[in-house]
Each structure stands twice: as structure tokens, then as C-alpha cells.
Enzyme design. Structure first.
Site, PDB file in Angstrom:
ATOM      1  NE  ARG A  75      19.287  66.719  22.014  1.00 44.20           N
ATOM      2  CZ  ARG A  75      19.135  66.357  23.276  1.00 44.20           C
ATOM      3  NH1 ARG A  75      18.093  65.648  23.632  1.00 44.20           N
ATOM      4  NH2 ARG A  75      20.007  66.710  24.181  1.00 44.20           N
ATOM      5  CD  GLN A  89      32.378  59.314   3.437  1.00 43.59           C
ATOM      6  OE1 GLN A  89      31.348  59.013   3.982  1.00 43.59           O
ATOM      7  NE2 GLN A  89      32.434  60.268   2.541  1.00 43.59           N
ATOM      8  CE  LYS A 137      32.223  53.921  -1.402  1.00 45.03           C
ATOM      9  NZ  LYS A 137      33.660  54.034  -1.128  1.00 45.03           N
ATOM     10  N   GLY A 138      31.764  53.966  -7.032  1.00 43.87           N
ATOM     11  CA  GLY A 138      31.024  54.709  -8.054  1.00 43.87           C
ATOM     12  C   GLY A 138      30.943  53.928  -9.350  1.00 43.87           C
ATOM     13  CB  THR A 145      37.090  66.250   2.928  1.00 40.73           C
ATOM     14  OG1 THR A 145      35.850  66.386   3.636  1.00 40.73           O
ATOM     15  CG2 THR A 145      37.401  64.784   2.698  1.00 40.73           C
ATOM     16  CG  LEU A 162      43.267  41.926 -10.618  1.00 38.91           C
ATOM     17  CD1 LEU A 162      43.585  41.650  -9.157  1.00 38.91           C
ATOM     18  CD2 LEU A 162      42.317  40.844 -11.146  1.00 38.91           C
ATOM     19  N   GLY A 170      37.656  53.764   2.036  1.00 43.01           N
ATOM     20  CA  GLY A 170      37.074  54.627   1.004  1.00 43.01           C
ATOM     21  C   GLY A 170      37.878  54.545  -0.282  1.00 43.01           C
ATOM     22  CG  ASP A 171      39.187  57.297  -1.881  1.00 43.13           C
ATOM     23  OD1 ASP A 171      38.245  58.006  -2.243  1.00 43.13           O
ATOM     24  OD2 ASP A 171      39.991  57.620  -0.987  1.00 43.13           O
ATOM     25  CD  GLU A 172      36.359  51.395  -0.253  1.00 42.65           C
ATOM     26  OE1 GLU A 172      35.633  52.259  -0.790  1.00 42.65           O
ATOM     27  OE2 GLU A 172      36.480  51.298   0.980  1.00 42.65           O
ATOM     28  N   GLY A 214      33.821  61.474  -3.064  1.00 44.59           N
ATOM     29  CA  GLY A 214      34.118  61.819  -4.453  1.00 44.59           C
ATOM     30  C   GLY A 214      34.051  60.561  -5.286  1.00 44.59           C
ATOM     31  CG  HIS A 215      31.052  58.096  -5.288  1.00 45.79           C
ATOM     32  ND1 HIS A 215      29.801  57.751  -4.864  1.00 45.79           N
ATOM     33  CD2 HIS A 215      31.876  57.848  -4.262  1.00 45.79           C
ATOM     34  CE1 HIS A 215      29.870  57.305  -3.618  1.00 45.79           C
ATOM     35  NE2 HIS A 215      31.123  57.358  -3.234  1.00 45.79           N
TER      36      HIS A 215
HETATM   37  P1  IMP Z   1      35.640  64.024   6.933  1.00 40.79           P
HETATM   38  O1  IMP Z   1      34.694  62.994   6.456  1.00 40.79           O
HETATM   39  O2  IMP Z   1      35.843  65.152   5.952  1.00 40.79           O
HETATM   40  O3  IMP Z   1      35.329  64.519   8.309  1.00 40.79           O
HETATM   41  O4  IMP Z   1      37.096  63.333   7.042  1.00 40.79           O
HETATM   42  C1  IMP Z   1      37.364  62.324   8.002  1.00 40.79           C
HETATM   43  C2  IMP Z   1      38.301  61.287   7.429  1.00 40.79           C
HETATM   44  O5  IMP Z   1      37.636  60.553   6.422  1.00 40.79           O
HETATM   45  C3  IMP Z   1      39.560  61.854   6.759  1.00 40.79           C
HETATM   46  O6  IMP Z   1      40.619  60.933   6.952  1.00 40.79           O
HETATM   47  C4  IMP Z   1      39.179  61.900   5.298  1.00 40.79           C
HETATM   48  O7  IMP Z   1      40.313  61.865   4.457  1.00 40.79           O
HETATM   49  C5  IMP Z   1      38.365  60.616   5.210  1.00 40.79           C
HETATM   50  N1  IMP Z   1      37.382  60.650   4.118  1.00 40.79           N
HETATM   51  C6  IMP Z   1      36.214  61.311   4.081  1.00 40.79           C
HETATM   52  N2  IMP Z   1      35.568  61.062   2.935  1.00 40.79           N
HETATM   53  C7  IMP Z   1      36.320  60.211   2.233  1.00 40.79           C
HETATM   54  C8  IMP Z   1      36.148  59.543   0.972  1.00 40.79           C
HETATM   55  O8  IMP Z   1      35.128  59.687   0.279  1.00 40.79           O
HETATM   56  N3  IMP Z   1      37.159  58.713   0.596  1.00 40.79           N
HETATM   57  C9  IMP Z   1      38.256  58.499   1.372  1.00 40.79           C
HETATM   58  N4  IMP Z   1      38.451  59.095   2.550  1.00 40.79           N
HETATM   59  C10 IMP Z   1      37.488  59.932   2.984  1.00 40.79           C
END
Ligand code: IMP
Length: 424
Positions: free
Chosen positions: A143, A224, A16-17, A129, A332, A12-14, A40-41
């Protein structure tokens, strides 16, 4: 290809947004298919910074349709806050935001359980989160979840919500000693959300099908990243949805054979927020340097991100699982200033070295990374707009990653702004 998916190839956090925003002008529709307000984008336009949690990143482009598809879990309060925030900044979403009636709703008890269960886990904490994602998806699978469409069948909604609140209160009290939640207040809250959400609620399956049949371009926005995928990520330290491309069909209803090209997004190094294995993680002092240079703090929680070298083994696995056709390599510019850079090209596990990412093993935290060392570069590259103007070492770094991943990096990002991008 009428369907293009933008998927995170790491934890995540690469970025993408930014990438999606950059190419969204070519799309007719932008769709999110999984996750919820855990994402969070961040998109920077001129001097303005926009952070989205639930809204697709196409929202900044006038005239594009934006879809919150059935695979997402919807925090109604958060969505309305985002809609209001955009409206205050002069961006109206009327007629171009479509929320699937089949998306599951996140309730206050999901957040309460998420936080309470994390609170008692100690060393086995996932580091979620706290947005109620896991408990909401758990209810979907069990369900007992309630969906956006259920809001409009008032009697049934009230009865099912009451049953859920009763059950969750019992659990919250017995397991965590937490305060019970008030059913009547929750019902009133969600009745108000129902009224405000109604103009956006849609049958997004047929909407997407009609768009594709009409030859329109549908861009899919992952949230993610691959390594947080519930099936192929570093389980159990993952999110509760298929955040890889594997989730697209179930999360949107687009038939598998219609899912076309996949653009993977990877940072030029690796970060992770939350707990779990991270083979190339740097020791604190070195990680701090990268964190400060790259502004590596969570967009949702503000938590400092863990930082490390590029993990080629994990990224190549992401290329394979997602069927990545081309890569956007971001940040980069953050790597400027190093004498040497390292890229992980193998994992040593119990004395054996492999370049295959181990699937289904829980001992990933015991992996010893094997590195290739490459030359770094000193120059600031944030102003570079052509590949040929990059320092030779930066070009060699990109070439090395392309060779190892066996995919071409068609987009290089050298800063947060739209124009800080090199297209190849
Ligand atoms: P959850 O998605 O809140 O259940 O968190 C599960 C795991 O995914 C935790 O390690 C979070 O820090 C990670 N995570 C969830 N959403 C993001 C994201 O958008 N970016 C990076 N890590 C994320």
C-alpha cells in the site's frame, strides 16, 4: 460468449500475441489485465514484425479499443516509446487506447531494486526480466504504490514519491551498496509522462462494463503463462501477478460470472526463460537444436530459452486451473525432422508416479518425467493449411495431446505469419 480470454498454458512465450492478433478482428475491445513490460508479444504481419511489451495485441486492428487495465504495472517511459514507435509506422492510437487510472506505476527504484536484489541472490536468483515487476507489485500490496491517477494530484504525488524515494534509497544503499536515485529528476520525469499520458487515462472499469452491457466482444490477453502465476505457478520462480485466468476479475473488474470462454495457448513443446524447475528440460545439445529451429530467444531480454519436450502433466494442470475450453497449439512446424517425439505423461516423485501436477511442493526440480514416445515426421509443415494435409504422425501427435489434456485443439499454428494457421 462476450468475454474470451487467451491464456498461456506453459511458462510464457507460447505465441499468445499471434493468436490474439488472429482473432482480434472479431473483438470490439482487447484488454491486458496483469504484468507489465516483462511481456514480449511478437506479431508478424506481411514482412513486418511488431514486438509489444505493454500494448495489447489488438492494436494492429484499426477501430478496436485497447485497454491497459488496473491489474497491470505500467512503465510509462516504455509505453510512450511503444506509442511513438507505432505512430512512426502510421498506426495512431488516439481514441482507442485506454489506460486505467488504477494501474500501478513502475518507478526507476523498482527496476534498481529488481536488478540489485537479483544480483546478490546467486543460486537462488529467479532470472527476472529486470523490469521492476516484483518490486512494483510488492509496493502495491504494501500500500505504498503510486497509480496512474495519482499523477494528476501533483502535490500529493510529489509528497508520496519523495517518501518512497527516500525509503528506497536507504534500502538500495544499505543492502546493495547502490547509488541513490534523484527525487527531483524523477519527479520532473513523471510530470512529463503525466502530460503525455493524459489523453489515454480512463476509468477502464466502467468502460468495460459499458462495452459488455452493450453486447460488445471483449477479448482478454494474458501475458506470461500459467506456470508463472504467483499462486499456482512454480513458486518462487514465477512472476508477481496472477498470470493465469484467475487474475482476470481482479485485474479488470469484470465480475467472475461474466468471464466466459478460455482459449489456452500452448507450444507443441515446452520452453522456459529464467530460473526454476523444468521437468522436461532437454540436455544442452538437444535443447540447442530445438532453440535454433524455433528461434527460442526471449523477446524482452534476448536470453536463450530453455527447451524441452511437451509437459502434459503441467499443461493439463493449466487446462484445469484456467478452465481452458479449447486450445491453440503453436509452433508445430518446429517439431519437423525428429524420428521420435516424447510427451511427458507422468511425474515420478520420491518413487511414486502421478499424473497430477504437485501443488505447493518445492521439490519439483527432483521430478523424473515419465514419457510416452510418439513417431515424428520429416516433412516441413509450415505451408500446410488443412489438418488433412498434415503428415499422419503430426495428426497423431495432436490427437495424443488432445486426448491427454481432454481439450480440443481448435487452432494449430505452423509459422509466425497470420496465414500459417490451421483452424479446425
Ligand atoms: P519478472 O516477471 O520480470 O519478475 O520475472 C519473473 C520470471 O518470469 C522470470 O523467470 C522471467 O524470465 C519470467 N517471465 C516474465 N515475463 C515473461 C514472459 O513474458 N515470457 C516468459 N517468461 C517471462
Amino acid at each position: 460468449m462476450p468475454v474470451l480470454s487467451v491464456i498461456g498454458a506453459q511458462w510464457g512465450d507460447e505465441g499468445k500475441g499471434k493468436i490474439l492478433d488472429l482473432i482480434a478482428s472479431k473483438a470490439d475491445v482487447v484488454v491486458r489485465y496483469q504484468g507489465g513490460a516483462n511481456a514480449g508479444h511478437t506479431v508478424v504481419v506481411g514482412q513486418e514484425k511488431f514486438v509489444f511489451n505493454l500494448l495489447p495485441s489488438g492494436i494492429l486492428h484499426p477501430g478496436k479499443k485497447n485497454v491497459i487495465a488496473n491489474g497491470m504495472v505500467l512503465d510509462a517511459a516504455q509505453l510512450l516509446t511503444e506509442i511513438d514507435g507505432f505512430q512512426k509506422r502510421g498506426i495512431d492510437l488516439g481514441g482507442r487506447l485506454f489506460v486505467s487510472a488504477a494501474a500501478h506505476l513502475v518507478f526507476p527504484y523498482h527496476k534498481a531494486i529488481d536488478r540489485a536484489s537479483e544480483g546478490v541472490k546467486g543460486g537462488t536468483r529467479i532470472g527476472t526480466t529486470g523490469r521492476g515487476i516484483g518490486p512494483c507489485y510488492a509496493d502495491k500490496i504494501a500500500r505504498v504504490g503510486l497509480r496512474v491517477g495519482d499523477l494528476y494530484d501533483e502535490a500529493r504525488f510529489a509528497a508520496r514519491l519523495e517518501a518512497n524515494v527516500r525509503e528506497k534509497n536507504t534500502l538500495l544503499k544499505a543492502l546493495y551498496g547502490a547509488e541513490p536515485l534523484d527525487f527531483a529528476a524523477m519527479l520532473a520525469e513523471f510530470r512529463a509522462y503525466a502530460v503525455r499520458l493524459e489523453p489515454y487515462v480512463a476509468d477502464t472499469f466502467h468502460l468495460l462494463r459499458d462495452c459488455l452491457d452493450a453486447g460488445q466482444y471483449v477479448f482478454i490477453e494474458g501475458a506470461q503463462g500459467m506456470q508463472l502465476d504467483i499462486d499456482f505457478g512454480t513458486y518462487p520462480f514465477v512472476t508477481s501477478s496472477n498470470s493465469s485466468a484467475l487474475g482476470i476479475t481482479a485485474g479488470t473488474g469484470i465480475a467472475p460470472k461474466r468471464v466466459g470462454e478460455v482459449l489456452g495457448v500452448a507450444k507443441a513443446y515446452t520452453t522456459r526463460v529464467g530460473a526454476g524447475p523444468f521437468p522436461t528440460e532437454l540436455p544442452d545439445a538437444e535443447a540447442q537444436l530445438l532453440r535454433e529451429r524455433g528461434g527460442e530467444f526471449g523477446a524482452v531480454t534476448g536470453r536463450p530459452r530453455r527447451c524441452g519436450w511437451f509437459d502434459g502433466v503441467a499443461a493439463r494442470f493449466a487446462v484445469q486451473v484456467n478452465g481452458v475450453d479449447s486450445l491453440a497449439l503453436t509452433k508445430l512446424d518446429t517439431l519437423s525432422g525428429y524420428d521420435k517425439l516424447r510427451v511427458c505423461t507422468g511425474y515420478e516423485i520420491a518413487g511414486h508416479v502421478t499424473d497430477r501436477f504437485p501443488v505447493g511442493v518445492t521439490t519439483l526440480d527432483k521430478v523424473k518425467p515419465r514419457y510416452e514416445t510418439l513417431s515424428g515426421w520429416k516433412e516441413d509443415v509450415s505451408g500446410v493449411r488443412r489438418v488433412d494435409d498434415l503428415p499422419a504422425a503430426a495428426r497423431e501427435y495432436v490427437d495424443f495431446l488432445e486426448d491427454f489434456l481432454r481439450v480440443r485443439a481448435t487452432i494449430l499454428s505452423v509459422g509466425p505469419a497470420r496465414d500459417q494457421t490451421i483452424f479446425r
